[in-house]
Enzyme design. Structure first.
Site, PDB file in Angstrom:
ATOM      1  N   LYS A  14       0.830  -1.212   0.000  1.00  0.00           N
ATOM      2  CA  LYS A  14       0.000   0.000   0.000  1.00  0.00           C
ATOM      3  C   LYS A  14       0.866   1.265   0.000  1.00  0.00           C
ATOM      4  CE  LYS A  14      -2.248  -1.013   3.869  1.00  0.00           C
ATOM      5  NZ  LYS A  14      -1.637  -2.308   4.258  1.00  0.00           N
ATOM      6  N   ARG A  89      -9.594   0.766   9.212  1.00  0.00           N
ATOM      7  CA  ARG A  89      -9.208  -0.606   9.572  1.00  0.00           C
ATOM      8  C   ARG A  89     -10.297  -1.320  10.351  1.00  0.00           C
ATOM      9  NH1 ARG A  89      -3.285   0.407   9.373  1.00  0.00           N
ATOM     10  NH2 ARG A  89      -2.120  -1.498   9.726  1.00  0.00           N
ATOM     11  N   ARG A 128      11.460  -5.880   4.818  1.00  0.00           N
ATOM     12  CA  ARG A 128      11.349  -4.457   5.146  1.00  0.00           C
ATOM     13  C   ARG A 128      11.953  -4.174   6.518  1.00  0.00           C
ATOM     14  NH1 ARG A 128       5.352  -2.124   5.147  1.00  0.00           N
ATOM     15  NH2 ARG A 128       5.238  -3.199   7.135  1.00  0.00           N
ATOM     16  N   ARG A 134      11.309  -0.641  12.304  1.00  0.00           N
ATOM     17  CA  ARG A 134      10.008  -0.761  12.971  1.00  0.00           C
ATOM     18  C   ARG A 134      10.007  -1.986  13.858  1.00  0.00           C
ATOM     19  NH1 ARG A 134       5.142   0.061   8.701  1.00  0.00           N
ATOM     20  NH2 ARG A 134       4.103  -1.074  10.389  1.00  0.00           N
ATOM     21  N   ARG A 146      -0.242  -9.102  13.632  1.00  0.00           N
ATOM     22  CA  ARG A 146      -0.767  -8.086  12.708  1.00  0.00           C
ATOM     23  C   ARG A 146      -1.621  -8.717  11.614  1.00  0.00           C
ATOM     24  NH1 ARG A 146       4.492  -5.338  11.002  1.00  0.00           N
ATOM     25  NH2 ARG A 146       3.230  -3.949   9.733  1.00  0.00           N
TER      26      ARG A 146
HETATM   27  P1  AMP Z   1       0.730   0.500   9.271  1.00  0.00           P
HETATM   28  O1  AMP Z   1       1.927   1.350   9.007  1.00  0.00           O
HETATM   29  O2  AMP Z   1      -0.471   0.931   8.474  1.00  0.00           O
HETATM   30  O3  AMP Z   1       1.007  -0.973   9.146  1.00  0.00           O
HETATM   31  O4  AMP Z   1       0.318   0.761  10.807  1.00  0.00           O
HETATM   32  C1  AMP Z   1       1.200   0.448  11.866  1.00  0.00           C
HETATM   33  C2  AMP Z   1       0.425   0.330  13.160  1.00  0.00           C
HETATM   34  O5  AMP Z   1      -0.208   1.576  13.469  1.00  0.00           O
HETATM   35  C3  AMP Z   1      -0.693  -0.705  13.165  1.00  0.00           C
HETATM   36  O6  AMP Z   1      -0.244  -2.005  13.433  1.00  0.00           O
HETATM   37  C4  AMP Z   1      -1.587  -0.147  14.285  1.00  0.00           C
HETATM   38  O7  AMP Z   1      -1.031  -0.419  15.569  1.00  0.00           O
HETATM   39  C5  AMP Z   1      -1.478   1.352  14.056  1.00  0.00           C
HETATM   40  N1  AMP Z   1      -2.524   1.832  13.103  1.00  0.00           N
HETATM   41  C6  AMP Z   1      -2.311   2.376  11.880  1.00  0.00           C
HETATM   42  N2  AMP Z   1      -3.467   2.674  11.300  1.00  0.00           N
HETATM   43  C7  AMP Z   1      -4.452   2.311  12.157  1.00  0.00           C
HETATM   44  C8  AMP Z   1      -5.868   2.346  12.104  1.00  0.00           C
HETATM   45  N3  AMP Z   1      -6.527   2.821  11.036  1.00  0.00           N
HETATM   46  N4  AMP Z   1      -6.553   1.869  13.182  1.00  0.00           N
HETATM   47  C9  AMP Z   1      -5.914   1.395  14.279  1.00  0.00           C
HETATM   48  N5  AMP Z   1      -4.578   1.312  14.374  1.00  0.00           N
HETATM   49  C10 AMP Z   1      -3.840   1.772  13.322  1.00  0.00           C
END
Ligand code: AMP
Length: 190
Positions: A14, A89, A128, A134, A146
């Site tokens: 994404k 989400r 990654r 991260r 996740r």
């Molecule tokens: P991502 O970079 O999109 O994989 O997001 C990393 C982390 O941020 C996720 O595993 C969640 O802990 C948090 N996070 C990001 N976006 C959301 C969302 N829309 N709702 C809840 N938690 C989020």
């Protein structure tokens, strides 16, 4: 004006595709993961709150995420639209997004869902993790959490947009340029 939800499990591509899409269409990239990581880096209260959820691979509570997105939409002027990446989400987030956009006389054009088999996701996330720094990219247990959270809590969001006839699924395995071409042909059909 396009408002696109780019959807898919962690590691689906994404972020990579969003970067290319914002350049082609002049859209504003709204990645909730990136916003949380920025808060974390700056040591804000919001960052501290989000940290414990993020580091374990759990979702940050809806009201926190929704408030942050609302602020970002309100403060963005003169845009050709948004790419929502990693948001919504949960179904509650999707409903809130429809309301927020409605308040600004906008709506979601469509959801584009990148489909990638689990084994490939795990490989990509670990790859990654070698450079992303991260915590949540680093070990198998967190990566598995996740993916499980995605399947249990996030996948129903695709049904939400399917119910509005706004869902298009795309194969997320292949060359970045080929996947990008497929995504742009969907967007150009909106
Ligand atoms: P991502 O970079 O999109 O994989 O997001 C990393 C982390 O941020 C996720 O595993 C969640 O802990 C948090 N996070 C990001 N976006 C959301 C969302 N829309 N709702 C809840 N938690 C989020």
């Amino acid at each position: 004006m396009y408002n696109i939800v780019l959807f898919g499990p962690p590691g689906a591509g994404k972020g990579t595709q969003s970067e290319k899409l914002i350049q082609k269409y002049g859209l504003t990239h709204l990645s909730t993961g990136d916003l949380f990581r920025k808060h974390l880096g700056e040591g804000t209260e919001l960052g501290l709150l989000a940290k414990k959820y993020m580091n374990e691979g759990h979702l940050v509570p809806d009201e926190v995420v929704i408030g942050m997105v609302e602020d970002k939409i309100s403060e963005t002027k003169d845009t050709h639209g948004f790419i929502f990446d990693g948001f919504p989400r949960t179904t509650a987030q999707a409903e809130a997004l429809d309301k927020m956009l409605g308040n600004h006389k906008m709506e979601i054009s469509g959801m584009i869902a990148l489909e990638v088999p689990q084994e490939i996701l795990k490989e990509r996330i670990k790859e990654r993790g070698k450079t992303s720094n991260r915590v949540d990219d680093q070990d198998d247990a967190k990566i598995n959490t996740r993916i499980k959270v995605y399947l249990d809590e996030t996948l129903p969001v695709a049904d939400y947009y399917s119910g509005q006839n706004k869902l298009t699924k795309i194969n997320g395995v292949g060359k970045i340029e080929e996947i990008f071409a497929e995504i742009t042909s969907v967007i150009d059909s909106y």
